[in-house]
Design an enzyme around this catalytic site. Structure first.
Site, PDB file in Angstrom:
ATOM      1  N   SER A  55       0.912  -1.166  -0.153  1.00 44.84           N
ATOM      2  CA  SER A  55       0.146  -0.012   0.011  1.00 44.84           C
ATOM      3  C   SER A  55       0.875   1.151   0.150  1.00 44.84           C
ATOM      4  CB  SER A  55      -1.005   0.206   1.389  1.00 44.84           C
ATOM      5  OG  SER A  55      -0.269   0.392   2.221  1.00 44.84           O
ATOM      6  N   LYS A  56       0.188   2.427  -0.359  1.00 43.52           N
ATOM      7  CA  LYS A  56       1.202   3.618  -0.524  1.00 43.52           C
ATOM      8  C   LYS A  56       1.711   4.032   0.743  1.00 43.52           C
ATOM      9  CE  LYS A  56      -0.450   5.210  -4.904  1.00 43.52           C
ATOM     10  NZ  LYS A  56      -1.642   5.547  -5.723  1.00 43.52           N
TER      11      LYS A  56
END
Ligand code: GLU
Length: 299
Positions: free
Chosen positions: A264-265
């Site tokens: 995920s970012k």
């Protein structure tokens, strides 16, 4: 027909290893096929997307020697095109304004899950599938509340849409590699319920704009992660309703973290920028995601 694919990141953070993998799978395929590799910024969420993230993405791609065939298309510059597609669906009576708040939807989901005895799936866009039906309110009542300025989302009337589309919805999924042999996959969008096509503040949605753009950019092969596979049924339905071609799809493997979770970012350590700062080379990045060296163009 010339092979045209695209990488379509949302500029709401830096690229991580998973995005870079997707970009490399696209750009490698375009090189092997002597095709075009296009870039699209999926920045409809103008509150979360920022020009500096777009600049960071372009910088990371350049560093990885991933060179798109032309400048990026920015979705935020094309709201009028999505509005036209939406208007067409509205004219056909397939879209309605819905006023349920998040908590009302959450309550309806809990009730439905209790009745079913198992958890409901999520819309492939991540939203809770709404078990609320269009006929909870009359069209007249919906029109009145909309005219009074009440907050709403525009939803696809899935049952009506599936009926209007008719039988035989499917897409061709390329096996193994993007240019691999095709397998016909029947599309069953009905299970996703009345997906959201637009919001009051964002006049489109991922589903609507991705379908419009893939057609406008002449994409022949949509190459993206396995996580978006379920959404393809919704996209094929929208293509049929809007009279747009269905490209070939190839959903590639996902790059997972050591615990087997999707990257995920928010996990900065996997960002391309962080890996580069830590001394990794582009060739090492390719090796990290088990990709062979970049192919040379076939011409
Ligand atoms: N913008 C989407 C993402 O970043 C990609 C959607 C697509 O490739 O269809 O996950």
């Amino acid at each position: 027909m010339r092979f045209v694919c695209r990488f379509a990141p949302s500029p709401n953070g830096r690229l991580h290893l998973g995005h870079a993998f997707s970009a490399m799978v696209n750009s490698d395929a375009a090189r092997r096929m002597d095709g075009r590799f296009l870039l699209r910024m999926e920045d409809i969420d103008t509150a979360r997307c920022r020009p500096e993230y777009e600049a960071g993405i372009l910088e990371d791609l350049a560093w990885l020697s991933i060179v798109p065939s032309g400048p990026p298309r920015r979705q935020s510059e094309h709201f009028a095109e999505y509005a036209a597609a939406l208007a067409r669906l509205e004219r056909e009576g397939l879209v309605y304004p819905a006023f349920e708040s998040r908590s009302e939807i959450a309550r309806a989901v809990i009730e439905k899950e209790a009745a079913l005895g198992h958890a409901l799936e999520r819309d492939p866009d991540g939203a809770l599938i709404t078990p609320l039906a269009r006929n909870r309110l009359s069209d007249r009542e919906r029109a009145r509340r909309r005219a009074e300025g009440e907050a709403f989302v525009l939803r696809l009337d899935m049952a009506a849409a599936v009926e209007a589309a008719g039988p035989g919805l499917f897409w061709n999924e390329a096996q193994g590699v993007p240019e691999g042999p095709l397998r016909a996959v029947p599309a069953d969008p009905g299970r996703w319920g009345d997906v959201i096509l637009a919001r009051k503040d964002v006049p489109t949605s991922y589903h609507l704009s991705v379908v419009v753009d893939d057609a406008l950019q002449g994409i022949t092969h949509v190459i993206r992660g396995q996580d978006i596979y379920p959404a393809t049924a919704v996209h094929v339905l929208l293509q049929r309703l809007l009279g747009l071609p269905t490209p070939v799809y190839h959903h590639h493997r996902l790059i997972l973290d050591v615990d087997g979770r999707k990257l995920s970012k928010s996990q900065g350590s996997h960002s391309i920028a962080a890996l580069r700062t830590a001394g990794a080379s582009p060739a090492e990045i390719r090796a990290m995601v088990d990709l062979p060296p970049q192919p040379t163009p076939s011409t």
